[in-house]
Design a protein around this motif. Structure first.
Motif, short mmCIF file in Angstrom:
data_model
loop_
_atom_site.label_atom_id
_atom_site.label_comp_id
_atom_site.label_asym_id
_atom_site.label_seq_id
_atom_site.Cartn_x
_atom_site.Cartn_y
_atom_site.Cartn_z
N ALA A 191 20.87 47.23 43.37
CA ALA A 191 22.46 47.86 43.24
C ALA A 191 22.73 48.13 44.29
O ALA A 191 24.67 47.84 44.62
N ASP A 192 22.17 48.57 46.00
CA ASP A 192 23.25 48.83 46.37
C ASP A 192 23.72 47.73 47.63
O ASP A 192 24.84 48.10 49.08
N ASP A 193 23.96 45.80 47.35
CA ASP A 193 24.32 45.53 48.29
C ASP A 193 25.07 44.29 47.09
O ASP A 193 25.73 43.22 47.81
N GLN A 194 25.10 45.40 45.45
CA GLN A 194 25.71 44.29 44.88
C GLN A 194 27.76 44.73 45.32
O GLN A 194 28.26 45.67 45.48
N VAL A 195 28.26 44.13 44.90
CA VAL A 195 29.61 43.83 44.96
C VAL A 195 30.73 44.12 43.48
O VAL A 195 30.32 43.65 42.35
N ASP A 196 31.10 45.26 43.60
CA ASP A 196 32.14 45.14 42.29
C ASP A 196 33.12 44.48 42.28
O ASP A 196 33.95 44.76 42.74
N ILE A 197 33.78 44.06 41.18
CA ILE A 197 34.21 42.69 41.09
C ILE A 197 35.01 42.91 40.13
O ILE A 197 34.89 43.00 39.32
N GLN A 198 36.63 43.15 40.07
CA GLN A 198 37.26 43.04 39.17
C GLN A 198 38.60 41.68 39.14
O GLN A 198 38.99 41.64 40.75
N VAL A 199 38.59 41.48 37.59
CA VAL A 199 39.51 40.52 38.34
C VAL A 199 41.03 41.09 37.34
O VAL A 199 40.90 41.24 36.64
N LEU A 200 41.78 40.05 37.30
CA LEU A 200 43.29 41.05 36.43
C LEU A 200 42.81 39.45 35.75
O LEU A 200 42.95 38.43 35.15
N ARG A 201 43.00 40.68 34.38
CA ARG A 201 43.27 39.80 33.23
C ARG A 201 43.86 39.02 33.30
O ARG A 201 45.19 38.87 33.34
N THR A 202 44.36 37.79 33.12
CA THR A 202 44.66 36.64 32.35
C THR A 202 45.10 36.30 30.75
O THR A 202 45.71 35.27 31.54
N ASP A 203 44.34 37.13 30.82
CA ASP A 203 45.19 36.95 28.82
C ASP A 203 46.56 38.05 28.16
O ASP A 203 46.83 38.44 27.41
N GLY A 204 46.61 39.14 29.25
CA GLY A 204 47.31 40.45 29.13
C GLY A 204 49.32 39.40 29.82
O GLY A 204 48.97 38.92 30.78
#
Length: 299
Positions: free
Chosen positions: A249-262
């Motif tokens: 968990a401490d090596d995971q990267v939080d990735i958010q992608v702009l919604r392409t269906d919006g």
């Protein structure tokens, strides 16, 4: 004074033709960076860690979003082999500037694979089988273009529905920069373990002939440093390849992608000059879907 991150993003906006606006232009066009910074939380999609691949190279980490909705059998194979450590220590044995980097062969020769059976092709999916597609525009070759997550896709138009049994229209991934696809031999159903990462646009040669299964969403600059050659004099190895949910968990990267269906994604494309008023896309491969990496916007 702008922070370094702000300066980098402002530079990206300038490259899109919107970095310096006159007073009149400012009223007509919105800076795409401003759109992203002011976007509501629900405009972003958090990618589950189980849908991410962390690929550690000598140059740094590359993070790939896999799309099981797009190529379920191929994604399952890649994740299965990654979890077995199959790819650790393998090399990129065929790397062509301006084209792609191919790896995933345990022999390093381009002729090897895993002990699993070869995979059936998933070049084209039924349009009805894939959710969250919004058709955004067209170009000179494809009448309907959209995105499935970060992956650019082409689709057959509704006008062709009556020509197909059951009215099933096709949808396929486009081989643009950062897209991940599966290598194979002459038989379309011969993909096994080898894959390739696109450096540039090769849609005309590869679309609907190879299975697209994901796209790099962070660390593409590290992938660009893979040594070239067929084979390279000093092949670049994959130090380690893991499924995100298997990473501590401490090596995971939080990735958010702009919604392409919006609606915001379409507004972003228009503001950045990628999508014209009459819905024409000059070069879909020039579009990189914005992401947030641990909360920081990247273009």
């Amino acid at each position: 004074m702008l922070s370094l991150k702000k300066m980098v993003l402002a530079g990206a906006a300038t490259m899109m033709g919107l970095g310096v606006l006159t007073a009149g232009q400012a009223q007509e066009r919105v800076n795409p960076l401003t759109l992203l910074e002011e976007a509501p939380a629900d405009a972003w999609r958090t990618v589950p860690q189980d849908d991410l691949l962390y690929v550690d190279l000598p140059s740094g980490r590359v993070i790939i979003e896999t799309r099981a909705d797009f190529a379920p059998a191929h994604v399952e194979r890649i994740k299965t082999l990654a979890r077995q450590g199959f790819y650790d220590g393998t090399i990129f044995h065929r790397v062509i500037e301006g084209f792609m980097a191919q790896g995933g062969d345990p022999t390093g020769t381009g002729t090897g694979g895993s002990d699993y059976p070869d995979l059936s092709a998933e070049f084209v999916r039924s349009l009805d089988s894939v959710a969250d597609l919004t058709v955004l525009g067209r170009d000179r070759r494809t009448s309907e273009i959209g995105f499935i997550g970060p992956v650019p896709v082409g689709a057959q138009p509704d006008s062709l529905k009556d020509f197909f049994t059951g009215g099933n229209l096709g949808l396929w991934g486009m081989h643009c920069k950062g897209v991940m696809s599966m290598a194979r031999a002459g038989d379309p159903n011969s993909a096994n373990s080898q894959f390739f990462l696109m450096f540039d646009d090769s849609r005309r040669a590869l679309d609907q002939r190879y299975t697209v299964w994901g796209r790099v969403i962070d660390g593409f600059e590290n992938a660009r440093r893979i040594n070239r050659g067929e084979p390279p004099d000093r092949p670049t190895p994959i130090n380690r390849m893991r499924v995100g949910s298997d990473v501590p968990a401490d090596d995971q990267v939080d990735i958010q992608v702009l919604r392409t269906d919006g609606a915001l994604f379409e507004e972003f494309l228009r503001a950045a000059g990628y999508l014209s008023e009459n819905d024409f896309i000059d070069n879909v491969c020039s579009i990189t879907v914005p992401v947030k990496v641990n909360g920081e916007i990247e273009l």
